[in-house]
Design a protein around this motif. Structure first.
Motif, PDB file in Angstrom:
ATOM      1  N   VAL A 240       0.882  -1.167   0.000  1.00 25.31           N
ATOM      2  CA  VAL A 240       0.000   0.000   0.000  1.00 25.31           C
ATOM      3  C   VAL A 240       0.919   1.216   0.000  1.00 25.31           C
ATOM      4  O   VAL A 240       1.865   1.274   0.794  1.00 25.31           O
ATOM      5  CB  VAL A 240      -0.903   0.006   1.261  1.00 25.31           C
ATOM      6  CG1 VAL A 240      -1.705   1.303   1.335  1.00 25.31           C
ATOM      7  CG2 VAL A 240      -1.832  -1.207   1.259  1.00 25.31           C
ATOM      8  N   ALA A 241       0.671   2.138  -0.912  1.00 25.84           N
ATOM      9  CA  ALA A 241       1.517   3.342  -0.975  1.00 25.84           C
ATOM     10  C   ALA A 241       0.684   4.494  -1.508  1.00 25.84           C
ATOM     11  O   ALA A 241      -0.307   4.273  -2.231  1.00 25.84           O
ATOM     12  CB  ALA A 241       2.721   3.094  -1.892  1.00 25.84           C
ATOM     13  N   PRO A 242       1.057   5.739  -1.165  1.00 21.49           N
ATOM     14  CA  PRO A 242       0.314   6.886  -1.709  1.00 21.49           C
ATOM     15  C   PRO A 242       0.455   6.928  -3.230  1.00 21.49           C
ATOM     16  O   PRO A 242       1.455   6.445  -3.781  1.00 21.49           O
ATOM     17  CB  PRO A 242       0.979   8.090  -1.040  1.00 21.49           C
ATOM     18  CG  PRO A 242       2.309   7.605  -0.596  1.00 21.49           C
ATOM     19  CD  PRO A 242       2.164   6.147  -0.315  1.00 21.49           C
ATOM     20  N   GLU A 243      -0.519   7.527  -3.866  1.00 21.85           N
ATOM     21  CA  GLU A 243      -0.585   7.447  -5.332  1.00 21.85           C
ATOM     22  C   GLU A 243       0.700   7.931  -6.015  1.00 21.85           C
ATOM     23  O   GLU A 243       1.158   7.316  -6.986  1.00 21.85           O
ATOM     24  CB  GLU A 243      -1.796   8.269  -5.821  1.00 21.85           C
ATOM     25  CG  GLU A 243      -2.020   8.127  -7.319  1.00 21.85           C
ATOM     26  CD  GLU A 243      -3.277   8.842  -7.795  1.00 21.85           C
ATOM     27  OE1 GLU A 243      -4.006   9.420  -6.957  1.00 21.85           O
ATOM     28  OE2 GLU A 243      -3.508   8.826  -9.019  1.00 21.85           O
ATOM     29  N   HIS A 244       1.313   8.990  -5.498  1.00 20.92           N
ATOM     30  CA  HIS A 244       2.488   9.535  -6.195  1.00 20.92           C
ATOM     31  C   HIS A 244       3.659   8.545  -6.189  1.00 20.92           C
ATOM     32  O   HIS A 244       4.450   8.505  -7.136  1.00 20.92           O
ATOM     33  CB  HIS A 244       2.880  10.909  -5.618  1.00 20.92           C
ATOM     34  CG  HIS A 244       3.399  10.877  -4.207  1.00 20.92           C
ATOM     35  ND1 HIS A 244       4.720  11.053  -3.891  1.00 20.92           N
ATOM     36  CD2 HIS A 244       2.781  10.667  -3.030  1.00 20.92           C
ATOM     37  CE1 HIS A 244       4.874  10.975  -2.576  1.00 20.92           C
ATOM     38  NE2 HIS A 244       3.718  10.744  -2.035  1.00 20.92           N
ATOM     39  N   LEU A 245       3.766   7.737  -5.131  1.00 24.64           N
ATOM     40  CA  LEU A 245       4.811   6.705  -5.113  1.00 24.64           C
ATOM     41  C   LEU A 245       4.357   5.480  -5.899  1.00 24.64           C
ATOM     42  O   LEU A 245       5.130   4.870  -6.653  1.00 24.64           O
ATOM     43  CB  LEU A 245       5.148   6.296  -3.672  1.00 24.64           C
ATOM     44  CG  LEU A 245       5.677   7.401  -2.743  1.00 24.64           C
ATOM     45  CD1 LEU A 245       5.952   6.829  -1.346  1.00 24.64           C
ATOM     46  CD2 LEU A 245       6.971   8.002  -3.305  1.00 24.64           C
ATOM     47  N   MET A 246       3.086   5.137  -5.721  1.00 23.60           N
ATOM     48  CA  MET A 246       2.563   3.928  -6.375  1.00 23.60           C
ATOM     49  C   MET A 246       2.651   4.032  -7.899  1.00 23.60           C
ATOM     50  O   MET A 246       2.910   3.027  -8.582  1.00 23.60           O
ATOM     51  CB  MET A 246       1.120   3.690  -5.921  1.00 23.60           C
ATOM     52  CG  MET A 246       0.571   2.365  -6.344  1.00 23.60           C
ATOM     53  SD  MET A 246       1.563   0.953  -5.765  1.00 23.60           S
ATOM     54  CE  MET A 246       0.633   0.459  -4.324  1.00 23.60           C
ATOM     55  N   LYS A 247       2.463   5.242  -8.429  1.00 22.14           N
ATOM     56  CA  LYS A 247       2.551   5.424  -9.891  1.00 22.14           C
ATOM     57  C   LYS A 247       3.908   4.939 -10.409  1.00 22.14           C
ATOM     58  O   LYS A 247       4.017   4.261 -11.432  1.00 22.14           O
ATOM     59  CB  LYS A 247       2.397   6.916 -10.230  1.00 22.14           C
ATOM     60  CG  LYS A 247       1.036   7.234 -10.833  1.00 22.14           C
ATOM     61  CD  LYS A 247       0.752   8.692 -10.915  1.00 22.14           C
ATOM     62  CE  LYS A 247       1.599   9.461 -11.910  1.00 22.14           C
ATOM     63  NZ  LYS A 247       1.294  10.905 -11.837  1.00 22.14           N
ATOM     64  N   GLU A 248       4.957   5.281  -9.673  1.00 20.80           N
ATOM     65  CA  GLU A 248       6.314   4.880 -10.075  1.00 20.80           C
ATOM     66  C   GLU A 248       6.532   3.380  -9.854  1.00 20.80           C
ATOM     67  O   GLU A 248       7.147   2.693 -10.674  1.00 20.80           O
ATOM     68  CB  GLU A 248       7.366   5.678  -9.288  1.00 20.80           C
ATOM     69  CG  GLU A 248       7.360   7.157  -9.573  1.00 20.80           C
ATOM     70  CD  GLU A 248       7.495   7.455 -11.066  1.00 20.80           C
ATOM     71  OE1 GLU A 248       8.411   6.891 -11.689  1.00 20.80           O
ATOM     72  OE2 GLU A 248       6.673   8.226 -11.611  1.00 20.80           O
TER      73      GLU A 248
END
Ligand SMILES: Cc1ncc(COP(=O)(O)O)c(C=O)c1O
Length: 375
Positions: A240-248
Motif C-alpha cells: 500500500v503506498a500513496p498514489e504519487h509513489l505507487m505510480k512509479e
C-alpha cells in the motif's frame, strides 16, 4: 563482473538443504508445516474449475483489491483507494524489490537497521545506491540517535521491519514519535515498512505504519498473505503506498511481473470473507509459549519474543563455536536445523545466537525440543 559480488546462496537455502540431507527437524526457514485451513483448500479446489486462469489487471484482481482495502480499514481504520494505492505482489519480496527499484536512484542512501532480513540490501545495491547499516541497540530497539546521525541529504529511504525478523521485537509509540521527529527534519525521506508479521504479535499490540498520519503520504507498507494465511509457497502479498509513489512502483511492476498469479488472487479474495486475521496472534502465542515451555530445562537461553514466529536463543552456555559452525553441528550431530543470527548482520558478528522458527505442529516442536534438551 558480478553485480552482487558479495551475495552467496542464502543461509535459509543452505540450512534447509542440509536439514533435508541429514533428515533433521527443520526449524530454520520461516514457514509453517501444518495443514491449511480447509475453507481455503475448498475454495481453491472449486476455483480450479472456474474461469480464473487468465491475466488479471496489472495491479491486481479487482475483487481482491477491494478486499484488501476492507482489511486495511478494519485492521487499522485507514481508508485507501484500491485503484491507486494498492498493488498485489508476488510475495512481500517482490513488493520490497519493486519499490526500491522504482524509487531509489544512483548515489542515494538507504538506511537499513542491523540485524535485518536479507531482502533489503541487494535491491539497493542493484540501484547503484548505498545501503547504510545502522545497528539496533543491544535489546534490539532502534537507536534513534545513530539513525539520526546516519541521515543526510542523500538519504532516500529508511527501511523498518515491524514485527522484526529475526529478533521478534516490535516498535512502540515512542519509536514512532522519534521517527516522526526525524522525518520532519528530512522532508524527502520515504519509509518502507515491512510488516509481513503484522498479525503475529503477543502481549503488546502491533502498531502499524497505517495508523500514523505523518507516514501516510510517504510510506510503502508491505504485507504478505504467505505469512498471514500459512501459504508462504503461494508467494503472494501486497503493498500500500500513496498514489504519487505507487505510480512509479507500478511502472516497474508491469515489466517485472505484470500480474500476480490469478487463481491465488481469486482464492484469497473469497477467503478474506471468512477468515479472521485477529486470531493469528493468539494462535502463534500458544505456539511460542509451548515451545518456550518445552525448552525450559534446556541449556539454551531464550530471548524475549514479542511478535513473529521466531525464537532467538543463546547457546553461549553450550559451545564456544561460532554460530554458523554451531548450526551446522546442530544439524549433523543433533538433528535440528536453526539459523545463525550473524547472517542478519552486515559485519556477520557472532554473538552465539541462533533463530528457531516455531511455526510448526506440536509433534515437530516436541521432537525438536527433546533433541535440544539433550544437548
Ligand atoms: C521480514 C520479512 N519480510 C519479507 C519476507 C518475504 O515474504 P514473502 O514470502 O511474502 O515474499 C519475509 C519472509 O521470511 C520476512 O521475514
Amino acid at each position: 563482473m558480478s553485480k552482487l559480488p558479495n551475495v552467496t546462496t542464502s543461509i535459509f537455502t543452505v540450512m534447509s538443504k542440509m536439514a533435508a540431507e541429514y533428515n533433521a527437524i527443520n526449524l530454520s526457514q520461516g514457514f509453517p508445516n501444518f495443514p491449511l485451513d480447509e475453507r481455503l483448500t475448498d475454495i481453491i479446489a472449486r476455483l480450479a474449475k472456474e474461469n480464473v486462469h487468465q491475466y488479471t489487471p496489472m495491479a491486481g484482481f479487482p475483487p481482491l483489491m477491494r478486499q484488501i482495502a476492507k482489511l486495511v480499514q478494519s485492521s487499522y481504520n485507514r481508508t485507501i483507494v484500491p485503484e491507486t494505492e494498492i498493488l498485489v505482489t508476488a510475495g512481500a519480496t517482490q513488493g520490497i524489490f519493486t519499490s526500491i527499484l522504482a524509487l531509489v536512484k544512483t548515489g542515494d542512501e538507504v538506511i537499513i537497521l542491523d540485524p535485518s532480513y536479507d531482502s533489503y540490501e541487494s535491491p539497493v545495491l542493484l540501484c547503484n545506491a548505498k545501503p547504510i547499516r545502522v545497528a539496533l541497540n543491544d535489546d534490539y530497539t532502534p537507536n534513534w540517535e545513530t539513525i539520526k546521525k546516519a541521515c543526510s541529504s542523500k538519504t532516500k529511504m529508511i527501511i523498518i521491519n515491524n514485527p522484526h525478523n529475526p529478533t521478534g521485537k516490535i516498535l512502540n509509540e515512542d519509536d514512532f514519535l522519534q521517527l516522526e521527529k526525524l522525518l520532519l527534519k528530512h522532508p524527502d525521506i520515504i519509509v518502507l515498512s515491512d510488516e509481513v508479521y503484522e498479525y503475529i504479535t503477543f502481549e503488546e499490540k502491533h502498531i502499524s505504519a497505517h495508523t500514523k498520519d505523518f507516514l501516510l503520504n510517504r510510506c510503502i507498507m508491505v504485507s504478505s498473505f504467505g505469512k498471514s494465511f500459512h501459504i508462504t509457497g503461494w508467494k503472494i502479498g501486497y503493498i500500500v503506498a500513496p498514489e504519487h509513489l505507487m505510480k512509479e512502483i507500478k511502472k516497474v511492476h508491469q515489466f517485472l511481473v505484470f500480474s500476480v498469479n490469478s487463481i491465488s488472487q481469486a482464492a484469497i479474495s473469497e477467503y478474506l470473507n471468512v477468515v479472521d486475521v485477529n486470531l493469528l496472534g493468539k494462535f502463534y502465542q500458544e505456539k511460542r509459549d509451548y515451545f518456550q515451555k518445552l525448552l525450559q530445562n534446556s541449556r539454551f537461553e531464550l530471548k524475549p519474543c514479542e511478535g513473529t514466529y521466531f525464537q532467538v536463543a543463546s547457546y553461549a552456555n553450550i559451545s564456544k563455536d561460532d554460530d554458523i559452525t554451531f548450526c551446522k553441528k546442530l544439524i549433523t550431530d543433533h538433528g535440528v536445523a536453526a539459523i545463525p543470527i550473524s547472517t542478519f548482520y552486515s559485519d556477520h558478528k557472532d554473538q552465539k545466537l541462533i533463530r528457531f522458527c516455531f511455526a510448526k505442529d506440536d509433534f515437530t516442536l516436541e521432537s525438536a525440543a527433546k533433541k535440544l534438551c539433550d544437548i
